[in-house]
Design a protein around this motif. Structure first.
Motif, PDB file in Angstrom:
ATOM      1  N   ARG A 618       1.269  -0.760  -0.172  1.00 47.28           N
ATOM      2  CA  ARG A 618       0.181   0.004  -0.164  1.00 47.28           C
ATOM      3  C   ARG A 618       0.616   1.211  -0.056  1.00 47.28           C
ATOM      4  O   ARG A 618       1.832   1.789   0.728  1.00 47.28           O
ATOM      5  N   PRO A 621      -1.770   7.382   2.376  1.00 45.90           N
ATOM      6  CA  PRO A 621      -3.540   7.859   1.918  1.00 45.90           C
ATOM      7  C   PRO A 621      -2.978   8.979   1.056  1.00 45.90           C
ATOM      8  O   PRO A 621      -1.724  10.091   0.698  1.00 45.90           O
ATOM      9  N   SER A 694      -2.709   2.075  -4.733  1.00 47.90           N
ATOM     10  CA  SER A 694      -2.725   0.949  -4.039  1.00 47.90           C
ATOM     11  C   SER A 694      -2.907   2.229  -2.652  1.00 47.90           C
ATOM     12  O   SER A 694      -2.072   1.851  -2.099  1.00 47.90           O
ATOM     13  N   PRO A 695      -3.595   2.933  -2.998  1.00 51.61           N
ATOM     14  CA  PRO A 695      -3.702   4.516  -1.671  1.00 51.61           C
ATOM     15  C   PRO A 695      -3.599   3.790  -0.064  1.00 51.61           C
ATOM     16  O   PRO A 695      -4.999   2.673  -0.233  1.00 51.61           O
ATOM     17  N   ARG A 696      -3.866   3.260   0.562  1.00 48.59           N
ATOM     18  CA  ARG A 696      -4.534   2.830   2.169  1.00 48.59           C
ATOM     19  C   ARG A 696      -5.701   3.685   2.280  1.00 48.59           C
ATOM     20  O   ARG A 696      -6.347   1.973   2.479  1.00 48.59           O
ATOM     21  N   ILE A 697      -5.979   4.143   1.923  1.00 45.54           N
ATOM     22  CA  ILE A 697      -6.621   5.947   2.558  1.00 45.54           C
ATOM     23  C   ILE A 697      -7.488   6.336   0.970  1.00 45.54           C
ATOM     24  O   ILE A 697      -6.016   7.268   0.665  1.00 45.54           O
ATOM     25  N   LEU A 698      -7.972   6.270   0.223  1.00 46.27           N
ATOM     26  CA  LEU A 698      -8.787   7.247  -0.540  1.00 46.27           C
ATOM     27  C   LEU A 698      -9.337   7.872  -0.379  1.00 46.27           C
ATOM     28  O   LEU A 698     -10.910   6.968  -0.288  1.00 46.27           O
ATOM     29  N   LEU A 780      -6.475   0.006  -6.986  1.00 50.62           N
ATOM     30  CA  LEU A 780      -6.959   0.492  -5.379  1.00 50.62           C
ATOM     31  C   LEU A 780      -6.799  -1.535  -4.504  1.00 50.62           C
ATOM     32  O   LEU A 780      -7.556  -1.586  -3.716  1.00 50.62           O
ATOM     33  N   THR A 783      -6.326  -1.623  -1.060  1.00 50.17           N
ATOM     34  CA  THR A 783      -6.804  -0.110  -0.487  1.00 50.17           C
ATOM     35  C   THR A 783      -7.462  -0.848   0.178  1.00 50.17           C
ATOM     36  O   THR A 783      -8.862  -0.931   0.143  1.00 50.17           O
ATOM     37  N   GLU A 784      -7.605  -0.013   1.791  1.00 50.77           N
ATOM     38  CA  GLU A 784      -8.473  -0.131   3.228  1.00 50.77           C
ATOM     39  C   GLU A 784      -9.556   0.732   3.186  1.00 50.77           C
ATOM     40  O   GLU A 784     -10.670  -0.183   3.162  1.00 50.77           O
ATOM     41  N   VAL A 786     -11.760   4.259   0.843  1.00 51.79           N
ATOM     42  CA  VAL A 786     -12.481   5.069  -0.098  1.00 51.79           C
ATOM     43  C   VAL A 786     -13.513   5.359   0.267  1.00 51.79           C
ATOM     44  O   VAL A 786     -14.099   4.948   0.775  1.00 51.79           O
ATOM     45  N   SER A 816     -10.813  -2.195  -3.952  1.00 52.34           N
ATOM     46  CA  SER A 816     -10.622  -1.024  -2.588  1.00 52.34           C
ATOM     47  C   SER A 816     -11.377  -2.171  -1.881  1.00 52.34           C
ATOM     48  O   SER A 816     -12.590  -3.157  -2.131  1.00 52.34           O
TER      49      SER A 816
END
Length: 982
Positions: A618, A621, A694-698, A780, A783-784, A786, A816
């Motif tokens: 990841r 964010p 793959s941002p951890r949070i979007l 994603l 990604t945890e 979105v 996601s």
């Protein structure tokens, strides 16, 4: 009538004896294909082996024929195209639809391009038409059959037999789509041709199909005539060792089941099973149909026999669908959704309509089928890209990047309309881009097939084991009740569609309930409630009443079964996917959110994959907010020409107003998130999202939009969008130029979010509008969370058992884990407070993704000026519900969110301007206490008017004609007595 049916049965018994006596006749062995060295000889072998029902040997010969002709004539020659058509036909006969389709499409392309003979092209078109029919594309199949008929008619007497065959296929399509008189006319023409020109095996098939048609029309005497004529013909042509004979026995068995001749019907079913197993193997799709129909023979007399047969049918169907969904584009897969819905219609009707109703074993069969097949296409599409990204090679990366590029170009062309070009040029451009995207999607599916791990069998036990101890799964399914008898095709559909809910506990217990109100009425009520929730000043008392009544229908029976449950994993279906379940008002006159935490799922099967991405790669964010809609979204882009006069491409007419408050939201959240990347104003671009990995949070705070199929944006008084033309002038999503329509062919273009440059649209690839179609190509994976802090991001076009097609679906396809989205146009200040509190609970208190949203919504509900669900109920949590990875709960948890302090403000959650918003709308609801008083008064008036007696949930006034509620099911608790509404 009964005497006539008895005579029919006697005649069929005599014919059956005639056929059985043919067992001693041995079928002549076919000449081995390996003995042939010339392509013409091998082609004759393929035909002979197919005619003899030796499909496996015919397939092997067809494979040799293709290889030989490619070597001899080249890959683009008409003879090679003909060989590919034969090979595709063989794969179709053996039940391998995915392999058949690609070969048949290639055959048609070659034969059209090479100007091959009409008869070869007609055969290929007919084979491809049959493939599309099996796939569920009846319109596409009909066009191909009609083309094939026209070509065969040009061939005159020499092509009469082939003309009869394609006519019979066309008649079968008419029959399958309910056009029975039309089917009869075409079948009779085919029979006339085959009586004169042969071959007899084609006449045999025609007679069996016409018999099935007459059975469907309720003309039993004529059906018996066809079957009695076909049986001795089958004995003479094939003996008993041919698939066509097995299919004839199956048709006769169905006919006899409908005429209540169980013993004779069972004998024909046994013959069908034996012949098809011997000639096609035990896993062929034709056997699944035999078993499911055979189960209906026992549905009212021996439910154990019926259940066993139905399980066999579902196992075969499962294997077939697994292979069918491996290849092709997402649109190709979507066509199979119709087949899946029909399957679920039949299995739920089988369970609820027969004497097995209420029996745990039968109930579990139905729930198992729903868990395996609901949202199946979505899962298959997501799995292809996920498998590719899991083992990314440079070639895979190039392929995915190219798909994103082409999808972006296609979406930009669709949203801008025919600017600076003619309608024909625009059509050619969009057709080219879509075809290019389809080719890449098919290549991705092909490459990922080798990477995908074997799919574990979905069982109730496996799903139940993933349900938390304080939770239940509520699996809703909208289905069309069907008859468990075969009296006529008209009687196979029984009444209007219904909603069923299956409740699954962690220990594997299953309970079900069918809604007493039909699905159309529930869907209509959902639309009424959604309109009321979007405008707090519009008749709030009526909205409260409708929320209570919808609870009565959906939860009235279920609530008594839930007991100490705190968490509801809810898998809605159809219109219910747009319901904020937390806003429903229970029998104690409380919002359900005060009792339960809700997590939305596409299907209960999601539980088997959620949480499997622990430890995934990841990046930091990503926060995107306050886009400058008037700045180019792509550096150095050249302006696109204006649209010609009269052009109304829907999204191109939208203007987005500035949202400076969303920058404050990002500023507040960046202090809560670990080292986030923040994109504001001119750099809050579509490209920034497409380049994210793959941002951890979007978290995206901007304008969102959803345009219904009527071309209208938004409902009620709230408007997230400003259209340059009134919505009513856009009766459909289309561009109107020179009297011709350019329809938007894909519902994933009707929803999306606005980013930098959205108002000027100067970029070819980055035009500032990220549609759901493009969002499905985002990376994603892992990604945890979105969060689309915007309006209407949870909406989409309803797609049956596949949920809604919009941003929610796109983010699942992108990989996601959890999606937080809105169901209507939201309030600026309320959303700001909601989002700030949400992230505090996620990162400072370590709450789960669903529970953090519940507590944040309760905080707003506890404020008198925000108690209307408009302010707090719009956002839903879909997907994984647990805490974010690596975040642990705080040692001293905060006090109840309802009584806690008002969260700090400063950021605008959605930023969509609410037209006409003023302070008066905030108090229009009159506070939660007033709502409670209203609901109590409503129920007390109902009790006084009715006097003593048990309450039953029902619609009042708005729905004067409603079916009475169903009685409690065996073994279930009776409904909780309560007064009826006035």
């Amino acid at each position: 009538m009964m005497r006539r049916l008895a005579n029919v049965a006697f005649a069929l018994a005599l014919a059956l004896g005639t056929l059985s006596g043919a067992d001693a006749r041995a079928d002549a062995p076919a000449k081995p294909a390996a003995a042939r060295l010339d392509d013409e000889g091998i082609e004759k072998d393929v035909e002979a082996l197919y005619a003899a029902g030796k499909y496996g040997e015919a397939l092997a010969a067809a494979q040799r024929l293709v290889a030989l002709r490619e070597q001899k004539y080249g890959k683009e020659h008409a003879k090679t195209g003909s060989a590919l058509s034969d090979l595709g036909g063989m794969y179709l006969a053996t039940g391998d639809a995915p392999k058949a389709e690609s070969l048949l499409r290639r055959a048609v392309e070659i034969l059209e391009a090479s100007k091959g003979s009409d008869d070869l092209l007609a055969t290929a078109l007919g084979n491809l038409g049959t493939m599309l029919k099996k796939k569920g594309d009846s319109k596409g199949a009909e066009k191909l059959y009609e083309r094939a008929v026209a070509l065969e008619e040009k061939g005159g007497a020499a092509r009469e037999s082939a003309l009869g065959t394609v006519l019979a296929n066309l008649a079968g399509l008419y029959m399958a789509t309910g056009r029975l008189p039309q089917a009869e006319k075409v079948f009779l023409r085919a029979i006339t041709i085959h009586e004169k020109a042969g071959p007899e095996r084609s006449l045999l098939n025609d007679l069996g199909s016409l018999g099935a048609l007459y059975r469907g029309m309720g003309r039993y005497d004529k059906a018996a005539d066809q079957f009695n004529r076909a049986l001795p013909l089958a004995a003479r042509v094939h003996g008993t060792n041919h698939p066509d004979v097995g299919r004839l026995h199956h048709n006769i068995a169905v006919f006899l089941t409908g005429s209540n001749q169980k013993d004779l019907a069972a004998e024909h079913y046994r013959n069908a099973e034996a012949i098809l197993t011997r000639t096609l193997g035990p896993r062929h799709p034709d056997l699944a149909t035999v078993y499911s129909d055979w189960a209906l023979l026992w549905a009212r007399s021996d439910w154990k026999q019926a259940a066993g047969l139905y399980e066999k049918a579902l196992d075969i169907e499962e294997q077939w669908l697994e292979s069918a969904l491996v290849g092709g584009t997402e649109e190709d897969k979507t066509l199979y959704a119709t087949r899946l819905e029909t399957l679920m219609d039949r299995v739920v009707s089988f369970e609820y309509g027969g004497d097995g109703r209420g029996r745990p074993e039968v109930m579990r069969i139905a729930l198992g089928a729903v868990l395996r097949n609901k949202a199946r296409v979505l899962e298959a599409s997501a799995a292809h890209v996920g498998a590719l990204r899991e083992r990314m090679s440079p070639e895979d990366r190039t392929l995915l990047d190219e798909l994103a590029r082409v999808r972006g170009a296609y979406a930009a062309a669709m949203t801008r309309g025919p600017r600076g070009m003619t309608v024909a040029e625009h059509n050619a451009e969009t057709d080219r881009l879509r075809a290019e995207a389809d080719v890449i999607e098919a290549r991705i599916a092909e490459r990922s097939a080798g990477y995908r791990r074997g799919r574990a069998k979905v069982t109730i036990e496996a799903v139940a084991a993933r349900i938390p101890k304080d939770a239940v799964l509520m699996e809703f399914v909208r289905y069309q009740p069907r008859s468990t008898h075969f009296y006529s095709a008209a009687s196979e559909r029984l009444g209007r569609p219904k909603y069923m809910v299956y409740v699954l506990w962690p220990d594997g217990r299953v309970w079900h309930h069918q809604m007493s109100v039909d699905a159309f009425e529930i869907d209509r009520k959902v639309d009424i409630i959604r309109k009321g929730l979007q405008d707090p000043s519009a008749r709030p008392h009526e909205t409260g009443t409708q929320l209570a009544l919808l609870h009565d229908v959906l939860f009235g029976q279920v609530g008594a079964e839930l007991g100490p449950v705190k968490h509801v994993l809810i898998s809605p279906d159809a219109a219910l996917a747009l319901v904020p379940f937390g806003a429903l008002i229970d029998r104690e006159n409380k919002f359900l959110i005060t009792k339960y935490s809700f997590t939305y799922l596409s299907t209960g099967r999601d539980l088997l994959r959620l949480g499997a991405g622990g430890g995934a790669r990841r990046s930091a964010p990503l926060l995107v907010a306050n886009p400058d809609y008037d700045a180019p979204g792509e550096a150095g882009a050249t302006a696109l020409p204006d649209a010609p006069k009269g052009s109304l491409p829907t999204i191109a007419r939208v203007k987005f107003s500035p949202l400076p408050g969303t920058a404050e939201e990002a500023d507040a959240l960046r202090r809560l998130l670990p080292d986030p990347s923040v994109r504001l104003e001119r750099v809050a671009t579509e490209t920034a999202l497409k380049q994210a990995s793959s941002p951890r949070i979007l978290h995206v705070a901007t304008h969102g939009f959803f345009l219904g199929s009527d071309g209208k944006a938004g409902q009620g008084k709230a408007r997230g969008l400003e259209l340059e033309v009134p919505p009513e002038s856009l009766p459909q999503v289309a561009s109107e130029v020179d009297g011709r329509k350019l329809p938007v062919p894909h519902p994933m273009f009707l929803s999306g979010i606005a980013l930098a440059g959205a108002n000027v649209r100067k970029g070819q690839a980055d035009d500032g509008i990220l549609t759901a179609y493009e969002a499905s190509s985002l990376d994603l994976t892992g990604t945890e969370l979105v969060v689309l802090s915007a309006c209407e991001t949870g909406l989409g076009e309803r797609a049956g058992s596949e949920g809604v097609r919009g941003l929610r679906r796109a983010l699942v396809l992108a990989g996601s884990e959890t999606q937080v989205m809105s169901l209507w146009q939201v309030d600026d200040e309320a959303t700001r407070d909601l989002m700030t509190t949400y992230y505090q609970k996620l990162f400072r208190e370590g709450k789960g993704r669903a529970e953090a949203m519940r507590e944040s919504q309760l905080a707003l509900l506890g404020r008198p000026d925000h108690s209307h669900p408009y302010y707090w109920a719009s956002f839903i949590v879909s997907g994984a519900w647990g805490p974010l990875e690596g975040v642990t709960p705080a040692k001293n948890e905060a006090t109840s969110a309802v009584r806690g302090a008002v969260p700090p403000g400063g950021a605008r959650g959605c930023g969509c301007e609410v037209a006409g918003r003023n302070e008066g709308t905030r108090v229009a609801w009159g506070g939660f206490a007033a709502l409670v008083a209203l609901a109590v008064a409503r129920r007390m008036r109902g009790a006084h008017a009715r006097g003593q007696g048990e309450a039953r949930p029902r619609w009042i006034a708005v729905a004067p004609r409603v079916s009475p509620p169903a009685p409690p099911q065996p073994g279930s608790r009776p409904p909780v007595p309560r007064p009826a509404a006035p």
